[in-house]
Design a protein around this motif. Sequence first.
Motif, PDB file in Angstrom:
ATOM      1  N   ALA A  54      50.800  34.449 -70.352  1.00 33.40           N
ATOM      2  CA  ALA A  54      51.953  34.531 -69.991  1.00 33.40           C
ATOM      3  C   ALA A  54      52.480  33.309 -69.617  1.00 33.40           C
ATOM      4  N   ALA A  55      52.029  32.327 -68.820  1.00 31.14           N
ATOM      5  CA  ALA A  55      52.248  31.018 -68.405  1.00 31.14           C
ATOM      6  C   ALA A  55      52.710  30.134 -69.783  1.00 31.14           C
ATOM      7  N   ARG A 103      53.145  30.942 -72.575  1.00 23.83           N
ATOM      8  CA  ARG A 103      54.394  31.606 -73.201  1.00 23.83           C
ATOM      9  C   ARG A 103      55.701  31.199 -72.792  1.00 23.83           C
ATOM     10  N   VAL A 104      55.772  30.889 -71.576  1.00 25.17           N
ATOM     11  CA  VAL A 104      56.976  30.349 -70.762  1.00 25.17           C
ATOM     12  C   VAL A 104      57.065  29.067 -70.763  1.00 25.17           C
ATOM     13  N   PHE A 139      50.901  32.403 -59.313  1.00 27.31           N
ATOM     14  CA  PHE A 139      51.274  31.298 -60.542  1.00 27.31           C
ATOM     15  C   PHE A 139      51.744  30.121 -59.654  1.00 27.31           C
ATOM     16  N   ILE A 164      61.743  30.797 -63.989  1.00 21.15           N
ATOM     17  CA  ILE A 164      60.498  30.577 -64.869  1.00 21.15           C
ATOM     18  C   ILE A 164      59.844  31.860 -64.196  1.00 21.15           C
ATOM     19  N   ARG A 191      60.600  35.208 -65.938  1.00 21.96           N
ATOM     20  CA  ARG A 191      60.234  35.108 -67.479  1.00 21.96           C
ATOM     21  C   ARG A 191      58.700  35.176 -67.507  1.00 21.96           C
ATOM     22  N   TRP A 192      57.960  34.699 -66.469  1.00 27.34           N
ATOM     23  CA  TRP A 192      56.628  34.831 -66.549  1.00 27.34           C
ATOM     24  C   TRP A 192      56.045  36.154 -65.984  1.00 27.34           C
ATOM     25  N   GLU A 223      56.613  38.623 -69.090  1.00 23.08           N
ATOM     26  CA  GLU A 223      55.450  38.570 -70.008  1.00 23.08           C
ATOM     27  C   GLU A 223      54.271  39.073 -69.504  1.00 23.08           C
ATOM     28  N   LEU A 224      53.950  38.817 -68.235  1.00 23.15           N
ATOM     29  CA  LEU A 224      52.622  39.384 -67.710  1.00 23.15           C
ATOM     30  C   LEU A 224      52.532  40.919 -67.663  1.00 23.15           C
TER      31      LEU A 224
END
Length: 220
Positions: free
Chosen positions: A79-80, A82-83, A117, A146, A149-150, A153-154
């Motif tokens: 996920a990180a 991807r962002v 994160f 950020i 967004r993370w 995704e996660l």
Amino acid sequence: MAPPYSVIRRERTDSTQDDARAAFVDAPVLVVAAGQRKGRGRSASDWQTAPRAMAASLALRPDWEATDLPLISLLAGVAAARVVDCGLKWPNDVYRDGSKLGGILVEASDGVLVVGFGLNLWWPEAPAGVTAVHQEDPGPSAAGEIAERWADELLALVAAGAAAWPREEYRARSITLGRQISWNPSGQGKAVDIAADGGLVVVTDGVRRTLHAGEVRHVR
């Protein structure tokens, strides 16, 4: 599709990990701050904070088998990546151009996972071996943008289930595969693959084994 979650934003706090755990009731909650007074890394190590940083912690209760939960750390890394364009050092460090950009910390308690994160957003005089996302100060809103967004995704990756974890995507982002590494207490070998369960496959004297935890160091 990521499930809904609540967001708590703070300028500074003692620990977003502790805050997220305390705020969790029955739905995911994200706590994001620009700094922490008592931030911690893996194995309770201290976490250095950049002048412009992001500390984000997502508390959730995945409907997963306990044996699959170690994959969450790797999903957080995917996920990180991807962002924020970055490489992944197994199992939970985030790198760019050979320098550390951030890290992932997963803690579990009573079936609740708190996935942290930490990310350097801007650090004009960073210590050796450390870097940041931006060369110029991105401003105070960058951390929240950020972090959300993370989290999106996660949570989407977790919702897809352990069987669907993007192993090939992790491999493509890995900066550990193909390298000589060492690990505690006295192991040395070459990292050759990421196992289906997220373990790191290494070869030592022609013998393959899989690491599932512990400090891994890249041998220069």
